[in-house]
Motif scaffolding. Structure first.
Motif, PDB file in Angstrom:
ATOM      1  N   LEU A   1      29.772  30.457  16.529  1.00 27.91           N
ATOM      2  CA  LEU A   1      29.628  29.949  15.171  1.00 27.91           C
ATOM      3  C   LEU A   1      30.615  30.619  14.216  1.00 27.91           C
ATOM      4  N   ARG A   2      30.800  31.927  14.351  1.00 26.84           N
ATOM      5  CA  ARG A   2      31.752  32.664  13.496  1.00 26.84           C
ATOM      6  C   ARG A   2      33.168  32.127  13.708  1.00 26.84           C
ATOM      7  N   ASP A   3      33.574  31.987  14.960  1.00 26.22           N
ATOM      8  CA  ASP A   3      34.921  31.489  15.257  1.00 26.22           C
ATOM      9  C   ASP A   3      35.105  30.056  14.771  1.00 26.22           C
ATOM     10  N   TRP A   4      34.060  29.251  14.894  1.00 30.29           N
ATOM     11  CA  TRP A   4      34.129  27.851  14.469  1.00 30.29           C
ATOM     12  C   TRP A   4      34.310  27.767  12.951  1.00 30.29           C
ATOM     13  N   ILE A   5      33.560  28.564  12.211  1.00 32.23           N
ATOM     14  CA  ILE A   5      33.701  28.566  10.750  1.00 32.23           C
ATOM     15  C   ILE A   5      35.085  29.104  10.369  1.00 32.23           C
ATOM     16  N   ARG A   6      35.519  30.179  11.030  1.00 34.09           N
ATOM     17  CA  ARG A   6      36.827  30.771  10.750  1.00 34.09           C
ATOM     18  C   ARG A   6      37.955  29.760  10.989  1.00 34.09           C
ATOM     19  N   SER A   7      37.778  28.878  11.982  1.00 29.76           N
ATOM     20  CA  SER A   7      38.824  27.910  12.307  1.00 29.76           C
ATOM     21  C   SER A   7      38.777  26.667  11.419  1.00 29.76           C
ATOM     22  N   GLY A   8      37.912  26.665  10.406  1.00 28.10           N
ATOM     23  CA  GLY A   8      37.884  25.553   9.471  1.00 28.10           C
ATOM     24  C   GLY A   8      36.762  24.561   9.700  1.00 28.10           C
ATOM     25  N   MET A   9      35.862  24.855  10.619  1.00 37.40           N
ATOM     26  CA  MET A   9      34.709  24.005  10.923  1.00 37.40           C
ATOM     27  C   MET A   9      35.109  22.599  11.371  1.00 37.40           C
ATOM     28  N   PRO A  10      35.992  22.492  12.365  1.00 44.55           N
ATOM     29  CA  PRO A  10      36.345  21.155  12.851  1.00 44.55           C
ATOM     30  C   PRO A  10      35.119  20.458  13.434  1.00 44.55           C
ATOM     31  N   TRP A  11      35.105  19.137  13.383  1.00 41.07           N
ATOM     32  CA  TRP A  11      33.933  18.364  13.801  1.00 41.07           C
ATOM     33  C   TRP A  11      34.330  17.361  14.867  1.00 41.07           C
ATOM     34  N   ASP A  12      33.489  17.167  15.871  1.00 45.65           N
ATOM     35  CA  ASP A  12      33.719  16.203  16.948  1.00 45.65           C
ATOM     36  C   ASP A  12      32.453  15.356  17.094  1.00 45.65           C
ATOM     37  N   GLN A  13      32.346  14.313  16.259  1.00 46.58           N
ATOM     38  CA  GLN A  13      31.146  13.481  16.262  1.00 46.58           C
ATOM     39  C   GLN A  13      30.963  12.755  17.593  1.00 46.58           C
ATOM     40  N   ALA A  14      32.066  12.351  18.231  1.00 44.18           N
ATOM     41  CA  ALA A  14      31.963  11.649  19.518  1.00 44.18           C
ATOM     42  C   ALA A  14      31.263  12.528  20.552  1.00 44.18           C
ATOM     43  N   PHE A  15      31.541  13.831  20.534  1.00 43.64           N
ATOM     44  CA  PHE A  15      30.886  14.753  21.458  1.00 43.64           C
ATOM     45  C   PHE A  15      29.384  14.808  21.187  1.00 43.64           C
ATOM     46  N   LEU A  16      29.006  14.869  19.911  1.00 44.57           N
ATOM     47  CA  LEU A  16      27.579  14.933  19.570  1.00 44.57           C
ATOM     48  C   LEU A  16      26.863  13.633  19.908  1.00 44.57           C
ATOM     49  N   ASP A  17      27.582  12.513  19.855  1.00 44.86           N
ATOM     50  CA  ASP A  17      26.971  11.221  20.151  1.00 44.86           C
ATOM     51  C   ASP A  17      26.772  10.984  21.644  1.00 44.86           C
ATOM     52  N   GLU A  18      27.493  11.744  22.485  1.00 41.15           N
ATOM     53  CA  GLU A  18      27.332  11.588  23.932  1.00 41.15           C
ATOM     54  C   GLU A  18      25.929  12.039  24.321  1.00 41.15           C
ATOM     55  N   GLU A  19      25.294  11.243  25.141  1.00 41.75           N
ATOM     56  CA  GLU A  19      23.961  11.636  25.618  1.00 41.75           C
ATOM     57  C   GLU A  19      24.110  12.352  26.950  1.00 41.75           C
ATOM     58  N   ASP A  20      23.333  13.403  27.099  1.00 42.42           N
ATOM     59  CA  ASP A  20      23.329  14.098  28.379  1.00 42.42           C
ATOM     60  C   ASP A  20      22.698  13.188  29.425  1.00 42.42           C
ATOM     61  N   ALA A  21      23.317  13.130  30.591  1.00 40.46           N
ATOM     62  CA  ALA A  21      22.762  12.323  31.681  1.00 40.46           C
ATOM     63  C   ALA A  21      21.432  12.938  32.109  1.00 40.46           C
ATOM     64  N   PRO A  22      20.414  12.104  32.306  1.00 40.37           N
ATOM     65  CA  PRO A  22      19.127  12.664  32.732  1.00 40.37           C
ATOM     66  C   PRO A  22      19.243  13.284  34.124  1.00 40.37           C
ATOM     67  N   GLU A  23      18.535  14.373  34.301  1.00 38.36           N
ATOM     68  CA  GLU A  23      18.543  15.025  35.598  1.00 38.36           C
ATOM     69  C   GLU A  23      17.637  14.245  36.546  1.00 38.36           C
ATOM     70  N   PRO A  24      18.122  13.978  37.764  1.00 37.24           N
ATOM     71  CA  PRO A  24      17.278  13.226  38.700  1.00 37.24           C
ATOM     72  C   PRO A  24      16.061  14.042  39.123  1.00 37.24           C
ATOM     73  N   VAL A  25      14.964  13.349  39.312  1.00 37.10           N
ATOM     74  CA  VAL A  25      13.724  13.984  39.754  1.00 37.10           C
ATOM     75  C   VAL A  25      13.508  13.604  41.208  1.00 37.10           C
ATOM     76  N   THR A  26      13.394  14.604  42.053  1.00 43.11           N
ATOM     77  CA  THR A  26      13.156  14.370  43.470  1.00 43.11           C
ATOM     78  C   THR A  26      11.736  14.804  43.795  1.00 43.11           C
ATOM     79  N   LEU A  27      10.945  13.872  44.273  1.00 42.90           N
ATOM     80  CA  LEU A  27       9.567  14.180  44.643  1.00 42.90           C
ATOM     81  C   LEU A  27       9.524  14.619  46.097  1.00 42.90           C
TER      82      LEU A  27
END
Length: 167
Positions: free
Chosen positions: A117-143
């Motif tokens: 967080l410190r480095d991100w603020i120091r670097s100007g707080m760049p934003w990557d909305q596409a990254f935040l919009d990506e959904e994590d793939a659900p983990e498969p459930v093996t019974l």
């Protein structure tokens, strides 16, 4: 004295490795190689640790951290972040150990998360909305198979009075 091709190749690899390690230790400005990885890591910290209380759905203290603009606008206490100035950014001061009030309220971010967080603020707080919009793939459930001797119920009936169950 001439060096052999293999020695030259090893020397180039060594220089590249040292340069890579050195660049990793720098605070990289937005847009430079490696900055997007750090931006994404910092945004992941915000997403995992802050968005539940300070997102679009819930804005505790009038603050949403779900966009760069909303961080700059801030909440009831003013702007949450000052690009390039981590020590003047409320976002960073409230997550430090011993801060009062302290965020998140019931846990402490680990030192690596604080550094990101410190480095991100120091670097100007760049934003990557596409990254935040990506959904994590659900983990498969093996019974796994049922233990030997355990037979599942194949039928269930309820008495008309609702006081007995037959399996």
């Amino acid at each position: 004295m001439r060096s052999r091709p293999s020695e030259t190749r090893h020397g180039v690899l060594l220089v590249a490795a040292v340069a890579w390690a050195w660049l990793g230790a720098l605070d990289l400005p937005a847009g430079s190689p490696g900055s997007s990885v750090r931006t994404r890591a910092a945004l992941k910290v915000l997403q995992q640790e802050c968005f539940a209380c300070h997102g679009d759905a819930k804005r505790k203290g009038g603050l949403s951290l779900s966009s760069r603009e909303s961080i700059l606008q801030g909440g009831d206490e003013g702007p949450a972040g000052v690009p390039g100035k981590p020590d003047q950014s409320r976002l960073l001061t409230l997550v430090q150990p011993g801060a009062d009030p302290h965020m998140p309220p019931k846990k402490q971010l680990d030192p690596d998360q604080l550094r990101l967080l410190r480095d991100w603020i120091r670097s100007g707080m760049p934003w990557d909305q596409a990254f935040l919009d990506e959904e994590d793939a659900p983990e498969p459930v093996t019974l796994s198979p049922l233990p030997p001797g355990l037979a599942p119920a194949l039928g269930v009936a309820l008495s008309p009075q609702g006081d007995r169950v037959a399996v």
